[in-house]
Design an enzyme around this catalytic site. Structure first.
Site, mmCIF file in Angstrom:
data_model
loop_
_atom_site.group_PDB
_atom_site.id
_atom_site.type_symbol
_atom_site.label_atom_id
_atom_site.label_comp_id
_atom_site.label_asym_id
_atom_site.label_seq_id
_atom_site.Cartn_x
_atom_site.Cartn_y
_atom_site.Cartn_z
ATOM 1 N N ALA A 14 0.824 -1.215 0.000
ATOM 2 C CA ALA A 14 0.000 0.000 0.000
ATOM 3 C C ALA A 14 0.860 1.268 0.000
ATOM 4 O O ALA A 14 2.007 1.259 0.451
ATOM 5 C CB ALA A 14 -0.890 0.007 1.248
ATOM 6 N N ARG A 19 5.337 5.876 4.380
ATOM 7 C CA ARG A 19 5.527 6.635 5.618
ATOM 8 C C ARG A 19 6.098 5.752 6.731
ATOM 9 O O ARG A 19 6.845 6.199 7.581
ATOM 10 C CB ARG A 19 4.195 7.221 6.087
ATOM 11 C CG ARG A 19 3.633 8.306 5.190
ATOM 12 C CD ARG A 19 4.434 9.587 5.381
ATOM 13 N NE ARG A 19 3.994 10.644 4.492
ATOM 14 C CZ ARG A 19 3.020 11.502 4.777
ATOM 15 N NH1 ARG A 19 2.369 11.404 5.905
ATOM 16 N NH2 ARG A 19 2.693 12.438 3.925
ATOM 17 N N ARG A 39 -0.219 -9.370 -5.388
ATOM 18 C CA ARG A 39 -0.056 -9.340 -6.849
ATOM 19 C C ARG A 39 1.050 -10.277 -7.340
ATOM 20 O O ARG A 39 1.470 -10.191 -8.484
ATOM 21 C CB ARG A 39 0.241 -7.899 -7.288
ATOM 22 C CG ARG A 39 -0.997 -7.034 -7.257
ATOM 23 C CD ARG A 39 -0.700 -5.597 -7.595
ATOM 24 N NE ARG A 39 -0.683 -4.771 -6.402
ATOM 25 C CZ ARG A 39 -0.508 -3.462 -6.412
ATOM 26 N NH1 ARG A 39 -0.327 -2.825 -7.543
ATOM 27 N NH2 ARG A 39 -0.516 -2.781 -5.280
ATOM 28 N N TYR A 60 0.199 -13.169 0.863
ATOM 29 C CA TYR A 60 0.148 -12.833 2.292
ATOM 30 C C TYR A 60 0.355 -14.105 3.125
ATOM 31 O O TYR A 60 0.963 -14.061 4.200
ATOM 32 C CB TYR A 60 -1.193 -12.185 2.647
ATOM 33 C CG TYR A 60 -1.507 -10.903 1.886
ATOM 34 C CD1 TYR A 60 -0.498 -10.097 1.390
ATOM 35 C CD2 TYR A 60 -2.836 -10.509 1.682
ATOM 36 C CE1 TYR A 60 -0.786 -8.926 0.694
ATOM 37 C CE2 TYR A 60 -3.135 -9.338 0.997
ATOM 38 C CZ TYR A 60 -2.108 -8.562 0.496
ATOM 39 O OH TYR A 60 -2.404 -7.413 -0.179
ATOM 40 N N LEU A 76 -3.856 -3.050 4.599
ATOM 41 C CA LEU A 76 -4.841 -3.412 3.579
ATOM 42 C C LEU A 76 -6.021 -2.446 3.601
ATOM 43 O O LEU A 76 -6.203 -1.695 4.571
ATOM 44 C CB LEU A 76 -5.347 -4.831 3.861
ATOM 45 C CG LEU A 76 -4.331 -5.961 3.674
ATOM 46 C CD1 LEU A 76 -4.896 -7.266 4.206
ATOM 47 C CD2 LEU A 76 -3.945 -6.083 2.210
ATOM 48 N N HIS A 81 -9.003 -5.615 7.095
ATOM 49 C CA HIS A 81 -8.244 -5.567 8.354
ATOM 50 C C HIS A 81 -8.587 -6.768 9.244
ATOM 51 O O HIS A 81 -7.699 -7.474 9.716
ATOM 52 C CB HIS A 81 -8.517 -4.264 9.109
ATOM 53 C CG HIS A 81 -7.942 -3.056 8.436
ATOM 54 N ND1 HIS A 81 -8.078 -1.784 8.940
ATOM 55 C CD2 HIS A 81 -7.216 -2.914 7.291
ATOM 56 C CE1 HIS A 81 -7.472 -0.914 8.134
ATOM 57 N NE2 HIS A 81 -6.953 -1.572 7.133
ATOM 58 N N LYS A 99 -5.501 2.158 10.728
ATOM 59 C CA LYS A 99 -6.793 2.689 11.123
ATOM 60 C C LYS A 99 -7.727 2.717 9.927
ATOM 61 O O LYS A 99 -7.223 2.833 8.797
ATOM 62 C CB LYS A 99 -6.658 4.086 11.735
ATOM 63 C CG LYS A 99 -5.827 5.112 10.969
ATOM 64 C CD LYS A 99 -6.088 5.450 9.541
ATOM 65 C CE LYS A 99 -7.392 6.058 9.156
ATOM 66 N NZ LYS A 99 -7.443 6.384 7.679
ATOM 67 N N ASP A 179 -12.371 6.794 6.617
ATOM 68 C CA ASP A 179 -11.013 7.210 6.258
ATOM 69 C C ASP A 179 -10.571 8.451 7.042
ATOM 70 O O ASP A 179 -9.456 8.496 7.552
ATOM 71 C CB ASP A 179 -10.952 7.506 4.752
ATOM 72 C CG ASP A 179 -9.512 7.680 4.277
ATOM 73 O OD1 ASP A 179 -8.690 6.800 4.571
ATOM 74 O OD2 ASP A 179 -9.211 8.703 3.633
HETATM 75 N N1 LIG Z 1 -2.153 6.197 9.256
HETATM 76 C C1 LIG Z 1 -2.212 6.970 8.196
HETATM 77 O O1 LIG Z 1 -1.711 8.090 8.188
HETATM 78 C C2 LIG Z 1 -2.865 6.440 6.952
HETATM 79 C C3 LIG Z 1 -2.768 7.141 5.743
HETATM 80 C C4 LIG Z 1 -3.309 6.565 4.595
HETATM 81 C C5 LIG Z 1 -3.965 5.348 4.661
HETATM 82 N N2 LIG Z 1 -4.081 4.707 5.861
HETATM 83 C C6 LIG Z 1 -4.768 3.393 5.965
HETATM 84 O O2 LIG Z 1 -3.932 2.440 5.324
HETATM 85 C C7 LIG Z 1 -4.727 1.475 4.637
HETATM 86 C C8 LIG Z 1 -4.265 1.434 3.165
HETATM 87 O O3 LIG Z 1 -4.483 2.694 2.564
HETATM 88 P P1 LIG Z 1 -3.674 3.119 1.213
HETATM 89 O O4 LIG Z 1 -4.279 4.361 0.706
HETATM 90 O O5 LIG Z 1 -2.221 3.104 1.487
HETATM 91 O O6 LIG Z 1 -4.087 1.897 0.269
HETATM 92 P P2 LIG Z 1 -3.650 1.547 -1.208
HETATM 93 O O7 LIG Z 1 -2.464 2.341 -1.637
HETATM 94 O O8 LIG Z 1 -4.860 1.552 -2.061
HETATM 95 O O9 LIG Z 1 -3.132 0.053 -1.031
HETATM 96 C C9 LIG Z 1 -3.905 -0.982 -0.550
HETATM 97 C C10 LIG Z 1 -3.111 -2.284 -0.801
HETATM 98 O O10 LIG Z 1 -3.874 -3.371 -0.322
HETATM 99 C C11 LIG Z 1 -3.624 -4.512 -1.137
HETATM 100 N N3 LIG Z 1 -4.915 -5.089 -1.522
HETATM 101 C C12 LIG Z 1 -5.290 -6.362 -1.235
HETATM 102 N N4 LIG Z 1 -6.519 -6.607 -1.692
HETATM 103 C C13 LIG Z 1 -6.940 -5.477 -2.293
HETATM 104 C C14 LIG Z 1 -8.130 -5.126 -2.970
HETATM 105 N N5 LIG Z 1 -9.152 -5.988 -3.103
HETATM 106 N N6 LIG Z 1 -8.225 -3.894 -3.478
HETATM 107 C C15 LIG Z 1 -7.221 -2.997 -3.339
HETATM 108 N N7 LIG Z 1 -6.067 -3.275 -2.687
HETATM 109 C C16 LIG Z 1 -5.919 -4.516 -2.177
HETATM 110 C C17 LIG Z 1 -2.795 -4.059 -2.344
HETATM 111 O O11 LIG Z 1 -1.457 -4.450 -2.088
HETATM 112 P P3 LIG Z 1 -0.799 -5.746 -2.795
HETATM 113 O O12 LIG Z 1 -1.487 -5.928 -4.113
HETATM 114 O O13 LIG Z 1 0.626 -5.425 -2.924
HETATM 115 O O14 LIG Z 1 -1.047 -6.912 -1.909
HETATM 116 C C18 LIG Z 1 -2.853 -2.540 -2.275
HETATM 117 O O15 LIG Z 1 -1.644 -1.967 -2.664
HETATM 118 C C19 LIG Z 1 -6.184 1.886 4.858
HETATM 119 O O16 LIG Z 1 -6.708 1.162 5.932
HETATM 120 C C20 LIG Z 1 -6.099 3.362 5.233
HETATM 121 O O17 LIG Z 1 -7.156 3.764 6.104
HETATM 122 C C21 LIG Z 1 -3.532 5.230 6.984
#
Ligand SMILES: NC(=O)c1ccc[n+]([C@@H]2O[C@H](COP(=O)([O-])OP(=O)(O)OC[C@H]3O[C@@H](n4cnc5c(N)ncnc54)[C@H](OP(=O)(O)O)[C@@H]3O)[C@@H](O)[C@H]2O)c1
Length: 345
Positions: A14, A19, A39, A60, A76, A81, A99, A179
């Site tokens: 992701a 970060r 993937r 995974y 994820l 989660h 989160k 989100d």
């Molecule tokens: N703490 C913070 O500051 C913060 C900031 C942003 C996001 N987040 C949290 O982090 C999580 C991910 O957010 P993100 O924006 O980084 O996500 P993202 O870039 O869209 O990535 C999600 C990853 O999940 C995997 N995945 C597995 N099944 C999937 C599906 N059916 N559809 C899409 N992706 C799938 C993929 O990785 P692979 O294909 O490589 O397995 C994908 O790269 C969320 O829970 C979000 O709330 C937290």
């Protein structure tokens, strides 16, 4: 715990990983060892090479079967989660889960039960809650910095213009409340050290069915109120105001979601020996204090806290019951918006 340092595996590639990767590396007794992608092996290896991660897994399942990995960082989409945290727990891995921890209190209960049964730690990666700005503000409020807290008002918005984003997919737990709204709700509960007794929410849903904007109100025992607004349809805003009986606080970066920018906490208090203002106009009787926090990479505080739990038996800064409280409040807000009624907790 077998190893002298915690060896982490990233469960997904992701975007948020970018970060956390520096944080896993900068914390003492923490080592970034592996990454897994759904993937396939080639994608995992490409990602591992790009980020200089020693081990790459094409699924995974393979990461969870890797005996060298002590703990996983679960990044994820929200709806995945709970199922993957439960599988990770069964594989004996500690879990730092992004989160919002889950999408219902029942899911949190299943995750907690799995973590307890398999003797692993489960922590929500709600970074702002581990940062000194948040921790010190909570202490100041408990010490009466602004008297009785009457209202906490939080905004978190940005324009989401990326088609196909996980945040727009109802099947993946999309929606601005999950989100973005999860931040002001968590912040408010942390500041008050309490759970809401009733909530009310309103949403503007998009074509896919997720909320694109959400406004919510929370009522706490003791009388404190909270309001928040989250949206994927507005300019970037992230601010919080706290209004109390003896002062007010403004935070210009409450969720600490930027790297390399200082954050400021602006406290204004009534002077002790003030004159009585006419028509409540006592602004000239206020004194101000500004606290500045340099933001290097706030995710480091989160990783440090989890490593301390694992290696020193430190108490979790955000216990699971706290994360559960947040999910219960968010779930109730969603029910309220759907059914058009106040929901009691
Ligand atoms: N703490 C913070 O500051 C913060 C900031 C942003 C996001 N987040 C949290 O982090 C999580 C991910 O957010 P993100 O924006 O980084 O996500 P993202 O870039 O869209 O990535 C999600 C990853 O999940 C995997 N995945 C597995 N099944 C999937 C599906 N059916 N559809 C899409 N992706 C799938 C993929 O990785 P692979 O294909 O490589 O397995 C994908 O790269 C969320 O829970 C979000 O709330 C937290």
């Amino acid at each position: 715990m077998p190893s002298r340092s915690i060896r982490w595996g990233l469960l997904s590639t992701a975007r948020i990983n970018e970060r956390l990767i520096p944080a896993f590396r900068s914390v003492a007794r923490s080592e970034l060892l592996a990454v897994a992608s759904s993937r396939g092996q080639e994608h995992a290896e490409h990602y591992a090479a790009q980020w200089q991660i020693p081990r790459a897994h094409g699924s995974y399942e393979a990461l969870l079967a890797d005996p060298q990995v002590d703990a996983i960082y679960l990044s994820l989409p929200n709806a995945l989660h709970a199922p993957w945290a439960i599988r990770a727990a069964a594989a004996g891995k500690h879990i730092l889960c992004e989160k919002p921890l889950a999408l219902s209190a029942a899911e949190v209960d299943h995750m907690a039960e799995a973590a307890q049964r398999h003797g692993v730690l489960l922590q929500e990666a709600v970074m702002m809650r581990y940062h000194p700005q948040t921790l010190q503000l909570r202490q100041r409020l408990s010490g009466g910095a602004i008297g009785e807290v009457r209202l906490i008002r939080g905004t978190f918005t940005f324009p989401l213009e990326r088609p196909g984003d996980i945040r727009l997919d109802p099947a993946l737990g999309g929606g601005s409340i999950w989100d973005l709204g999860s931040y002001p709700v968590s912040f408010t509960r942390a500041m008050l050290g309490a759970e809401p007794i009733e909530v009310q929410g309103w949403q503007v849903a998009g074509q896919g069915g997720v909320d694109l904007s959400f406004a919510g109100q929370l009522h706490f025992a003791g009388g404190a109120l909270a309001q928040f607004f989250s949206s994927f349809q507005a300019v970037p805003q992230a601010e919080v105001d706290l209004i109390g009986s003896a002062g007010a606080i403004h935070l210009d970066l409450p969720y600490l979601n930027k790297v390399g920018v200082d954050s400021q906490v602006r406290l204004s208090r009534l002077r002790p020996a003030r004159a009585t203002g006419t028509f409540g106009d006592a602004s000239s009787q206020m004194e101000e204090e500004v606290l500045t926090y340099p933001l290097v990479n706030a995710y480091q505080d989160e990783v440090e806290a989890v490593v301390a739990c694992l290696l020193e038996g430190a108490a979790p800064l955000v216990p699971l019951a706290d994360s559960r409280g947040n999910i219960a409040a968010l779930e109730a807000l969603c029910i309220s918006a759907r059914e058009g009624r106040v929901v009691r907790l």
